[in-house]
Design a protein around this motif. Structure first.
Motif, PDB file in Angstrom:
ATOM      1  N   THR A   1      43.724 -16.242 -21.121  1.00 29.60           N
ATOM      2  CA  THR A   1      42.767 -15.370 -20.434  1.00 29.60           C
ATOM      3  C   THR A   1      41.363 -15.946 -20.579  1.00 29.60           C
ATOM      4  OG1 THR A   1      41.979 -13.093 -20.206  1.00 29.60           O
ATOM      5  CG2 THR A   1      42.293 -13.880 -22.434  1.00 29.60           C
ATOM      6  N   GLU A   2      40.480 -15.542 -19.690  1.00 34.21           N
ATOM      7  CA  GLU A   2      39.077 -15.943 -19.776  1.00 34.21           C
ATOM      8  C   GLU A   2      38.393 -15.149 -20.896  1.00 34.21           C
ATOM      9  OE1 GLU A   2      37.401 -18.229 -18.116  1.00 34.21           O
ATOM     10  OE2 GLU A   2      39.002 -18.810 -16.715  1.00 34.21           O
ATOM     11  N   PHE A   3      37.628 -15.846 -21.697  1.00 33.82           N
ATOM     12  CA  PHE A   3      36.876 -15.200 -22.784  1.00 33.82           C
ATOM     13  C   PHE A   3      35.400 -15.332 -22.450  1.00 33.82           C
ATOM     14  CE2 PHE A   3      34.830 -15.024 -26.964  1.00 33.82           C
ATOM     15  CZ  PHE A   3      35.461 -13.925 -27.524  1.00 33.82           C
ATOM     16  N   ASN A   4      34.819 -14.253 -21.921  1.00 30.26           N
ATOM     17  CA  ASN A   4      33.439 -14.307 -21.445  1.00 30.26           C
ATOM     18  C   ASN A   4      32.468 -13.947 -22.561  1.00 30.26           C
ATOM     19  OD1 ASN A   4      31.092 -14.358 -19.998  1.00 30.26           O
ATOM     20  ND2 ASN A   4      31.885 -13.153 -18.273  1.00 30.26           N
ATOM     21  N   ILE A   5      32.007 -14.970 -23.285  1.00 31.62           N
ATOM     22  CA  ILE A   5      31.066 -14.762 -24.382  1.00 31.62           C
ATOM     23  C   ILE A   5      29.717 -14.260 -23.883  1.00 31.62           C
ATOM     24  CG2 ILE A   5      30.293 -17.162 -24.299  1.00 31.62           C
ATOM     25  CD1 ILE A   5      30.521 -14.869 -27.405  1.00 31.62           C
ATOM     26  N   TYR A   6      29.388 -14.611 -22.627  1.00 32.65           N
ATOM     27  CA  TYR A   6      28.091 -14.219 -22.073  1.00 32.65           C
ATOM     28  C   TYR A   6      27.999 -12.711 -21.879  1.00 32.65           C
ATOM     29  CZ  TYR A   6      27.825 -19.209 -21.301  1.00 32.65           C
ATOM     30  OH  TYR A   6      27.828 -20.561 -21.498  1.00 32.65           O
ATOM     31  N   THR A   7      29.102 -12.089 -21.553  1.00 37.35           N
ATOM     32  CA  THR A   7      29.120 -10.632 -21.406  1.00 37.35           C
ATOM     33  C   THR A   7      28.855  -9.956 -22.752  1.00 37.35           C
ATOM     34  OG1 THR A   7      30.707 -10.801 -19.596  1.00 37.35           O
ATOM     35  CG2 THR A   7      30.509  -8.656 -20.661  1.00 37.35           C
TER      36      THR A   7
ATOM     37  N   ASN B   1      25.526  -7.706 -23.676  1.00 37.43           N
ATOM     38  CA  ASN B   1      25.600  -6.342 -24.209  1.00 37.43           C
ATOM     39  C   ASN B   1      24.759  -6.212 -25.475  1.00 37.43           C
ATOM     40  OD1 ASN B   1      27.311  -5.484 -22.156  1.00 37.43           O
ATOM     41  ND2 ASN B   1      29.167  -5.983 -23.304  1.00 37.43           N
ATOM     42  N   ILE B   2      24.863  -7.223 -26.343  1.00 32.81           N
ATOM     43  CA  ILE B   2      24.077  -7.215 -27.580  1.00 32.81           C
ATOM     44  C   ILE B   2      22.586  -7.268 -27.263  1.00 32.81           C
ATOM     45  CG2 ILE B   2      23.535  -8.523 -29.673  1.00 32.81           C
ATOM     46  CD1 ILE B   2      26.465  -9.418 -29.700  1.00 32.81           C
ATOM     47  N   LEU B   3      22.228  -8.125 -26.292  1.00 32.89           N
ATOM     48  CA  LEU B   3      20.825  -8.258 -25.895  1.00 32.89           C
ATOM     49  C   LEU B   3      20.288  -6.958 -25.316  1.00 32.89           C
ATOM     50  CD1 LEU B   3      18.395 -10.162 -25.560  1.00 32.89           C
ATOM     51  CD2 LEU B   3      19.280 -10.769 -23.303  1.00 32.89           C
TER      52      LEU B   3
ATOM     53  N   SER C   1      16.773  -2.443 -25.849  1.00 33.30           N
ATOM     54  CA  SER C   1      16.620  -0.981 -25.797  1.00 33.30           C
ATOM     55  C   SER C   1      15.927  -0.471 -27.043  1.00 33.30           C
ATOM     56  CB  SER C   1      17.999  -0.324 -25.648  1.00 33.30           C
ATOM     57  OG  SER C   1      18.619  -0.718 -24.442  1.00 33.30           O
ATOM     58  N   ILE C   2      16.354  -0.994 -28.198  1.00 30.36           N
ATOM     59  CA  ILE C   2      15.733  -0.588 -29.469  1.00 30.36           C
ATOM     60  C   ILE C   2      14.261  -0.985 -29.489  1.00 30.36           C
ATOM     61  CG2 ILE C   2      15.713  -0.986 -31.972  1.00 30.36           C
ATOM     62  CD1 ILE C   2      18.762  -1.302 -31.787  1.00 30.36           C
ATOM     63  N   ILE C   3      13.964  -2.220 -29.055  1.00 32.95           N
ATOM     64  CA  ILE C   3      12.584  -2.713 -29.044  1.00 32.95           C
ATOM     65  C   ILE C   3      11.725  -1.889 -28.088  1.00 32.95           C
ATOM     66  CG2 ILE C   3      11.113  -4.672 -28.437  1.00 32.95           C
ATOM     67  CD1 ILE C   3      12.624  -4.980 -31.068  1.00 32.95           C
ATOM     68  N   THR C   4      12.269  -1.567 -26.912  1.00 33.20           N
ATOM     69  CA  THR C   4      11.524  -0.785 -25.919  1.00 33.20           C
ATOM     70  C   THR C   4      11.215   0.614 -26.443  1.00 33.20           C
ATOM     71  OG1 THR C   4      12.616  -1.997 -24.121  1.00 33.20           O
ATOM     72  CG2 THR C   4      11.549   0.086 -23.545  1.00 33.20           C
TER      73      THR C   4
ATOM     74  N   THR D   1      30.540  -8.856 -33.905  1.00 35.35           N
ATOM     75  CA  THR D   1      31.042  -8.483 -32.574  1.00 35.35           C
ATOM     76  C   THR D   1      31.851  -9.619 -31.958  1.00 35.35           C
ATOM     77  OG1 THR D   1      29.079  -7.103 -32.258  1.00 35.35           O
ATOM     78  CG2 THR D   1      30.340  -7.639 -30.299  1.00 35.35           C
ATOM     79  N   TYR D   2      31.350 -10.830 -32.134  1.00 39.40           N
ATOM     80  CA  TYR D   2      32.046 -11.998 -31.590  1.00 39.40           C
ATOM     81  C   TYR D   2      33.434 -12.145 -32.225  1.00 39.40           C
ATOM     82  CZ  TYR D   2      32.988 -16.903 -30.500  1.00 39.40           C
ATOM     83  OH  TYR D   2      33.574 -18.067 -30.075  1.00 39.40           O
ATOM     84  N   ASN D   3      33.490 -12.070 -33.538  1.00 37.90           N
ATOM     85  CA  ASN D   3      34.770 -12.211 -34.241  1.00 37.90           C
ATOM     86  C   ASN D   3      35.720 -11.070 -33.901  1.00 37.90           C
ATOM     87  OD1 ASN D   3      34.001 -14.570 -35.548  1.00 37.90           O
ATOM     88  ND2 ASN D   3      33.079 -13.466 -37.268  1.00 37.90           N
ATOM     89  N   LEU D   4      35.147  -9.849 -33.766  1.00 42.33           N
ATOM     90  CA  LEU D   4      35.970  -8.698 -33.398  1.00 42.33           C
ATOM     91  C   LEU D   4      36.583  -8.882 -32.018  1.00 42.33           C
ATOM     92  CD1 LEU D   4      36.914  -5.817 -34.128  1.00 42.33           C
ATOM     93  CD2 LEU D   4      34.828  -4.957 -33.047  1.00 42.33           C
ATOM     94  N   GLU D   5      35.779  -9.435 -31.112  1.00 40.85           N
ATOM     95  CA  GLU D   5      36.270  -9.677 -29.751  1.00 40.85           C
ATOM     96  C   GLU D   5      37.365 -10.742 -29.751  1.00 40.85           C
ATOM     97  OE1 GLU D   5      36.304  -8.259 -25.981  1.00 40.85           O
ATOM     98  OE2 GLU D   5      34.982  -7.588 -27.594  1.00 40.85           O
ATOM     99  N   GLU D   6      37.227 -11.732 -30.617  1.00 37.98           N
ATOM    100  CA  GLU D   6      38.263 -12.768 -30.748  1.00 37.98           C
ATOM    101  C   GLU D   6      39.583 -12.144 -31.223  1.00 37.98           C
ATOM    102  OE1 GLU D   6      38.372 -15.774 -29.860  1.00 37.98           O
ATOM    103  OE2 GLU D   6      36.403 -16.737 -29.967  1.00 37.98           O
TER     104      GLU D   6
END
Length: 395
Positions: free
Chosen positions: A136-142, A146-148, A153-156, A37-42
C-alpha cells in the motif's frame, strides 16, 4: 514628556515574543510527538497489511478446483497484492512496482513511500506461489501535514490570546500615563508663572536700585530653574517641535546670546566663559533644537567645572562642516558612553534630572550631527559637535 503607549503595537510586539517562546518550548515535544505518530502509523499499516494477507489466504483456502475453474483474486481499494514464485517472478500480481528477489524476505518492508508485507508459503498449494505480497502507499506527507496543522493551530490560538490579554493589560498603564502626562503639564504651567514673576521683578529691581551680589545670585538661580523648565517643556512639546520648519540662523550671534545668558550663572561659581566664535556662520536649523544643544552643554560645562575655573566655547567653519565645541576643566567624566542616557548623572550632588544631554542626543541623531567626547576624570571634558552643511547649488 509624554510616554506614548500604542496598545496595538505593544500587544503585537509581545504577542509575537510570547508566541515564539511557546514555539521554542513546543519544538521538542512536537518532535517527540511527530516521531511517535510516525511509528504508530507504521504499526497500523503493518497490522492492516497482515490482515489483508490473512484475508487473501482465507479466500484461497476456500477455493476448490474440483468445483471451481477460476479463482477471483481479491481486490482492495487502497491495497495491492500479488503471488510470486521462489525466484520472485509474478504468478499473478496487482502490484505495479517491480520487486527484486532480495525484497522477498518474510515480514514488513519499507520501500520509499511504499509499504508491503511478505508471507512465505511452505509448499506450493496456493497456485504454485512461494510468496504472497500485499502492499500500500504510505503517505508520510499527510501525517506531517496533520501534525503541522495542529502545531499551527496551537501557535495561532496562543498568538490571538496573547494579543487580546496584552492589549487589555496595557490599558491601565495608558490611563496612568495619561494622568501623569496631565499632571506634568499642569505642574509645568504652575512653575512657569512664579518663575516668570521672579525674573521680571529681579530685572525691575535691578533697574531701580542697581545690581548687587545677592540679587545676582537670585537671578542666576532663577536662570538655572528656567533651564530645567525649558528641558521639561521641550519633552512635553517634542512631537510638535520635530514638525517645525528649519530657519536660516546666524549661528554665531545665536551662540553669543546664549553665552551672555549663562554668564550670570557662571559668575555664581566665579567661572569665566571664554569664547572663540567665528562671525557670520549661518545654518538651517530649528531654533528650539539648536537652543537645546547649546544651553544643555553650556549648563553642564558650568555645573561640572571647579569654582574659579573657566569654560571655553568655540565655533568655527571647516569646509562643509560647522564645529561647535564646549571645553571645561572640571571633574571630568568616568563613563562617557553613558553620558547621553536619560536620567544618568555621574555626580548626583550637582542636581538636575539627567535629561538634558539625552535631549541633545535625540536631536543630534535626528539631524545627523556627529559628536566627539574627550574627557579625563579630574581634568575636564571637551564636547565637539560637527554639523553637516548642505552643499551650495551652483548658479
Amino acid at each position: 514628556m509624554k510616554l506614548e503607549i500604542n496598545e496595538s503595537k505593544f500587544s503585537l510586539k509581545y504577542s509575537i515574543f510570547y508566541t515564539l517562546v511557546v514555539l521554542a518550548i513546543l519544538l521538542v515535544p512536537f518532535a517527540i510527538y511527530d516521531n511517535y505518530t510516525y511509528n504508530l502509523e507504521e504499526v497500523k499499516t503493518e497490522i492492516a497489511l497482515k490482515k489483508k494477507s490473512i484475508q487473501i489466504i482465507n479466500e484461497m483456502e476456500k477455493f476448490d478446483n474440483r468445483f471451481q475453474t477460476t479463482f477471483i483474486f481479491p481486490r482492495f481499494k487502497s491495497y495491492q497484492a500479488g503471488l510470486y514464485d521462489e525466484n520472485g517472478n509474478p504468478i499473478f500480481t496487482l502490484i505495479e512496482k517491480p520487486l527484486s528477489i532480495l525484497q522477498f524476505k518474510p515480514g514488513y518492508h519499507r520501500f520509499g513511500n511504499y509499504r508491503y508485507y511478505v508471507t512465505e508459503f511452505k509448499d506450493d498449494r496456493y497456485f504454485g506461489a512461494k510468496y504472497l505480497v500485499v502492499g500500500t502507499e504510505f503517505n508520510i506527507y499527510t501525517i506531517l501535514l496533520n501534525i503541522l496543522l495542529i502545531f499551527l493551530s496551537i501557535i495561532t490560538v496562543t498568538f490571538i490570546l496573547s494579543f487580546i490579554i496584552l492589549k487589555n493589560f496595557s490599558k491601565p498603564f495608558k490611563e496612568i500615563n495619561r494622568a501623569l502626562d496631565d499632571f506634568i503639564k499642569d505642574s509645568m504651567h504652575e512653575i512657569n508663572t512664579p518663575l516668570s514673576i521672579i525674573n521680571i521683578n529681579i530685572d525691575l529691581f535691578s533697574e531701580k536700585f542697581g545690581k548687587n551680589r545677592y540679587l545676582s545670585r537670585i537671578k542666576s538661580a532663577a536662570k538655572i530653574l528656567s533651564s530645567l523648565y525649558d528641558d521639561m517643556n521641550y519633552l512635553i512639546k517634542e512631537q510638535t517641535i520635530n514638525k517645525a520648519k528649519k530657519k536660516k540662523i546666524n549661528f554665531s550671534e545665536f551662540l553669543k546670546k546664549s553665552v551672555d545668558y549663562f554668564t550670570d550663572i557662571a559668575e555664581l561659581k566665579d567661572i569665566k566663559i571664554k569664547t572663540d566664535i567665528e562671525n557670520d556662520i549661518f545654518i538651517d536649523f530649528v531654533p528650539t533644537k539648536l537652543q537645546k544643544i547649546i544651553d544643555n552643554n553650556l549648563s553642564n560645562a558650568i555645573k561640572y567645572s571647579n569654582e574659579g575655573g573657566e569654560v571655553i566655547i568655540t565655533l568655527k567653519k571647516e569646509g562643509d562642516k560647522i564645529i561647535l565645541g564646549f571645553k571645561d576643566f572640571g571633574i571630568g567624566i568616568k563613563e562617557p558612553d553613558k553620558i547621553f542616557s536619560r536620567y544618568y548623572r555621574e555626580d548626583i550632588t550637582k542636581g538636575g534630572f539627567g535629561i538634558g544631554l539625552n535631549i541633545v542626543n535625540k536631536i543630534i541623531i535626528e539631524e545627523n550631527i556627529k559628536v566627539n567626547i574627550v574627557s579625563s576624570p579630574g581634568k575636564g571634558s571637551y564636547f565637539e559637535y560637527i554639523f553637516p552643511l548642505k552643499p551650495q547649488k551652483l548658479s
